[in-house]
Design a protein around this motif. Structure first.
Motif, PDB file in Angstrom:
ATOM      1  N   GLY A 162       4.959   3.840  -7.492  1.00 45.32           N
ATOM      2  CA  GLY A 162       3.511   3.797  -7.335  1.00 45.32           C
ATOM      3  C   GLY A 162       2.820   4.857  -8.173  1.00 45.32           C
ATOM      4  N   ARG A 163       3.398   6.059  -8.236  1.00 46.55           N
ATOM      5  CA  ARG A 163       2.810   7.115  -9.074  1.00 46.55           C
ATOM      6  C   ARG A 163       2.859   6.719 -10.547  1.00 46.55           C
ATOM      7  NH1 ARG A 163       5.414  10.356  -5.182  1.00 46.55           N
ATOM      8  NH2 ARG A 163       7.300  10.550  -6.444  1.00 46.55           N
ATOM      9  N   ALA A 164       3.965   6.092 -10.944  1.00 45.66           N
ATOM     10  CA  ALA A 164       4.070   5.624 -12.331  1.00 45.66           C
ATOM     11  C   ALA A 164       3.021   4.546 -12.609  1.00 45.66           C
ATOM     12  CB  ALA A 164       5.472   5.079 -12.587  1.00 45.66           C
ATOM     13  N   GLN A 165       2.788   3.654 -11.658  1.00 43.81           N
ATOM     14  CA  GLN A 165       1.779   2.614 -11.841  1.00 43.81           C
ATOM     15  C   GLN A 165       0.382   3.211 -11.931  1.00 43.81           C
ATOM     16  OE1 GLN A 165       2.860   0.219  -8.395  1.00 43.81           O
ATOM     17  NE2 GLN A 165       3.600  -1.412  -9.723  1.00 43.81           N
ATOM     18  N   ARG A 166       0.086   4.190 -11.080  1.00 43.29           N
ATOM     19  CA  ARG A 166      -1.240   4.799 -11.121  1.00 43.29           C
ATOM     20  C   ARG A 166      -1.443   5.620 -12.386  1.00 43.29           C
ATOM     21  NH1 ARG A 166      -1.216   8.324  -6.864  1.00 43.29           N
ATOM     22  NH2 ARG A 166       0.777   7.658  -5.993  1.00 43.29           N
ATOM     23  N   ALA A 167      -0.387   6.271 -12.850  1.00 41.33           N
ATOM     24  CA  ALA A 167      -0.480   7.022 -14.108  1.00 41.33           C
ATOM     25  C   ALA A 167      -0.691   6.072 -15.283  1.00 41.33           C
ATOM     26  CB  ALA A 167       0.784   7.846 -14.309  1.00 41.33           C
ATOM     27  N   THR A 168       0.022   4.953 -15.280  1.00 44.27           N
ATOM     28  CA  THR A 168      -0.136   3.957 -16.345  1.00 44.27           C
ATOM     29  C   THR A 168      -1.536   3.368 -16.322  1.00 44.27           C
ATOM     30  OG1 THR A 168       2.215   3.408 -16.184  1.00 44.27           O
ATOM     31  CG2 THR A 168       0.809   1.822 -17.302  1.00 44.27           C
ATOM     32  N   GLU A 169      -2.079   3.185 -15.134  1.00 47.48           N
ATOM     33  CA  GLU A 169      -3.441   2.675 -15.014  1.00 47.48           C
ATOM     34  C   GLU A 169      -4.454   3.637 -15.630  1.00 47.48           C
ATOM     35  OE1 GLU A 169      -6.702   1.730 -11.464  1.00 47.48           O
ATOM     36  OE2 GLU A 169      -4.649   2.306 -10.972  1.00 47.48           O
ATOM     37  N   GLN A 170      -4.265   4.937 -15.401  1.00 47.41           N
ATOM     38  CA  GLN A 170      -5.227   5.919 -15.884  1.00 47.41           C
ATOM     39  C   GLN A 170      -5.145   6.124 -17.390  1.00 47.41           C
ATOM     40  OE1 GLN A 170      -4.702   9.477 -13.591  1.00 47.41           O
ATOM     41  NE2 GLN A 170      -5.239   8.503 -11.654  1.00 47.41           N
ATOM     42  N   ASP A 171      -3.938   6.250 -17.906  1.00 47.95           N
ATOM     43  CA  ASP A 171      -3.782   6.525 -19.348  1.00 47.95           C
ATOM     44  C   ASP A 171      -2.353   6.185 -19.755  1.00 47.95           C
ATOM     45  OD1 ASP A 171      -3.541   7.603 -21.930  1.00 47.95           O
ATOM     46  OD2 ASP A 171      -5.052   9.124 -21.498  1.00 47.95           O
ATOM     47  N   ARG A 172      -2.190   5.052 -20.425  1.00 44.29           N
ATOM     48  CA  ARG A 172      -0.844   4.599 -20.787  1.00 44.29           C
ATOM     49  C   ARG A 172      -0.166   5.540 -21.768  1.00 44.29           C
ATOM     50  NH1 ARG A 172      -1.496  -1.532 -22.431  1.00 44.29           N
ATOM     51  NH2 ARG A 172      -3.679  -1.228 -21.964  1.00 44.29           N
ATOM     52  N   TRP A 215       0.843  -1.201   0.000  1.00 45.14           N
ATOM     53  CA  TRP A 215       0.000   0.000   0.000  1.00 45.14           C
ATOM     54  C   TRP A 215       0.881   1.256   0.000  1.00 45.14           C
ATOM     55  CZ3 TRP A 215      -0.436   4.264   3.060  1.00 45.14           C
ATOM     56  CH2 TRP A 215      -1.545   5.090   2.838  1.00 45.14           C
ATOM     57  N   TYR A 216       1.921   1.249   0.823  1.00 41.97           N
ATOM     58  CA  TYR A 216       2.829   2.394   0.851  1.00 41.97           C
ATOM     59  C   TYR A 216       3.545   2.552  -0.483  1.00 41.97           C
ATOM     60  CZ  TYR A 216       6.656   5.446   2.255  1.00 41.97           C
ATOM     61  OH  TYR A 216       7.547   6.497   2.329  1.00 41.97           O
ATOM     62  N   LEU A 217       3.970   1.434  -1.057  1.00 41.68           N
ATOM     63  CA  LEU A 217       4.689   1.481  -2.331  1.00 41.68           C
ATOM     64  C   LEU A 217       3.829   2.073  -3.435  1.00 41.68           C
ATOM     65  CD1 LEU A 217       7.358   0.565  -3.751  1.00 41.68           C
ATOM     66  CD2 LEU A 217       6.160  -1.550  -4.338  1.00 41.68           C
ATOM     67  N   VAL A 218       2.565   1.667  -3.490  1.00 41.33           N
ATOM     68  CA  VAL A 218       1.681   2.131  -4.562  1.00 41.33           C
ATOM     69  C   VAL A 218       1.248   3.571  -4.359  1.00 41.33           C
ATOM     70  CG1 VAL A 218      -0.605   1.775  -5.606  1.00 41.33           C
ATOM     71  CG2 VAL A 218       0.882  -0.176  -5.153  1.00 41.33           C
ATOM     72  N   ASN A 219       1.078   3.988  -3.108  1.00 43.82           N
ATOM     73  CA  ASN A 219       0.497   5.310  -2.838  1.00 43.82           C
ATOM     74  C   ASN A 219       1.508   6.392  -2.498  1.00 43.82           C
ATOM     75  OD1 ASN A 219      -2.657   5.001  -2.707  1.00 43.82           O
ATOM     76  ND2 ASN A 219      -1.832   3.181  -1.708  1.00 43.82           N
ATOM     77  N   LYS A 220       2.748   6.016  -2.133  1.00 44.71           N
ATOM     78  CA  LYS A 220       3.666   7.026  -1.612  1.00 44.71           C
ATOM     79  C   LYS A 220       5.008   7.076  -2.329  1.00 44.71           C
ATOM     80  CE  LYS A 220       0.815   8.135   1.739  1.00 44.71           C
ATOM     81  NZ  LYS A 220       0.155   9.451   1.800  1.00 44.71           N
TER      82      LYS A 220
END
Length: 300
Positions: free
Chosen positions: A173-183, A164-169
């Motif tokens: 994690g920011r790269a993963q969330r950005a890739t999730e939203q719009d590759r 959870w810390y890795l993905v959110n902080k």
């Protein structure tokens, strides 16, 4: 009351294993929108990697402490399954990433069959037992709590908090969330999308390896077919909790663990899967995104 608490602890143990596998499903789906049906067999590979490591250790270092042995088994299993999943992503999934949505799904099922049959041919079809690694049991009145259950609880909580810390902080994690939203937009902003997806597969495989090692420690046996049923249950847990949500994956795993434990303790054990999938259907009728899932918003 003692019987209720005992079943609660048993369900918590089983649900923790399901939850660790389910996190891998939900991470891959959250990043690329794909269900990696080979993930259950990666879990099985982790168990066999831990088993082979154990056999090597006891043949070379007979007096090695159990704690050190378990740590080495975990590390080797995580490394091996991470390598396997990295190769699978590069060879089987990446070339089909831009294809129609059904192609990666078919490939994932094919990879699951390949991995299962590879272990069947290389290790044999029979069960592979190991001696009890952690046999300490603590009794509190009519309730029994084993040390291996405590280990599974602690590892699940620590890994959930760490991921959870890795993905959110973190930057990853920011790269993963950005890739999730719009590759495409993530790539334009300088994020290495291919590397981010590969790292996500590696992280999911590492968690599956931990679950495989815990499964081996808890049940004391490994079989080439072990990946199918736990894999399906973990996928069900990810959907039940809300696929794409890390806490949802663990919550779904715990719910399925509790359902199976209480059903097996009070009703015919042959129908425990019917109860699990029946409750999944009931939840999805009233909340299609799962318990903690968020509805997808399509931007136009």
């Amino acid at each position: 009351m003692d019987y209720f608490i005992q079943q609660l602890l048993n369900g918590l143990t089983l649900g923790s294993i399901y939850g660790l596998i389910a996190i891998g499903y939900t991470m891959v789906y959250g990043i690329i929108g794909m269900i990696n049906f080979a993930h259950g067999d990666v879990f099985m590979l982790g168990g066999f990697a831990a088993l082979i490591t154990y056999l090597v250790l006891i043949s070379l270092f007979a007096g090695l402490p159990v704690a050190v042995m378990l740590l080495v088994m975990l590390i080797v299993a995580m490394l091996m399954t991470s390598l396997w999943n990295w190769v699978i992503e590069r060879v089987a999934y990446r070339p089909l990433r831009g294809s129609f949505r059904l192609a990666p799904l078919i490939t994932a099922i094919g990879m699951s069959i390949v991995l299962s049959n590879f272990i069947q041919v290389s290790q044999g079809p029979r069960n592979k037992p190991i001696p009890t690694l952690v046999g300490d049991v603590y009794n509190f009145g009519g309730v029994s709590l084993s040390l291996k259950q405590i280990i599974i609880f602690i590892i699940t909580v620590v890994l959930l908090a760490a991921f959870w810390y890795l993905v959110n902080k973190t930057a990853l994690g920011r790269a993963q969330r950005a890739t999730e939203q719009d590759r495409k937009m993530a790539a334009l902003l300088g994020i290495n999308v291919d590397r981010t997806i590969s790292v996500t597969f590696i992280m999911g495989a590492a968690l599956a390896a931990v679950a495989g090692t815990m499964y081996l420690m808890y049940y004391g046996v490994a079989n080439f077919s072990d990946g199918f049923v736990p894999g399906v249950k973990a996928f069900t847990a990810a959907v039940l909790g809300g696929i794409g949500s890390l806490p949802g994956a663990v919550l779904g795993g715990l719910m399925i663990g509790f359902i199976e434990s209480f059903w097996s303790g009070n009703f015919a054990i042959a129908y425990k899967d019917v109860a699990t999938y029946g409750i999944l259907a009931y939840v999805l009728i009233f909340k299609p995104t799962g318990i903690l899932g968020r509805p997808e918003v399509e931007k136009v």
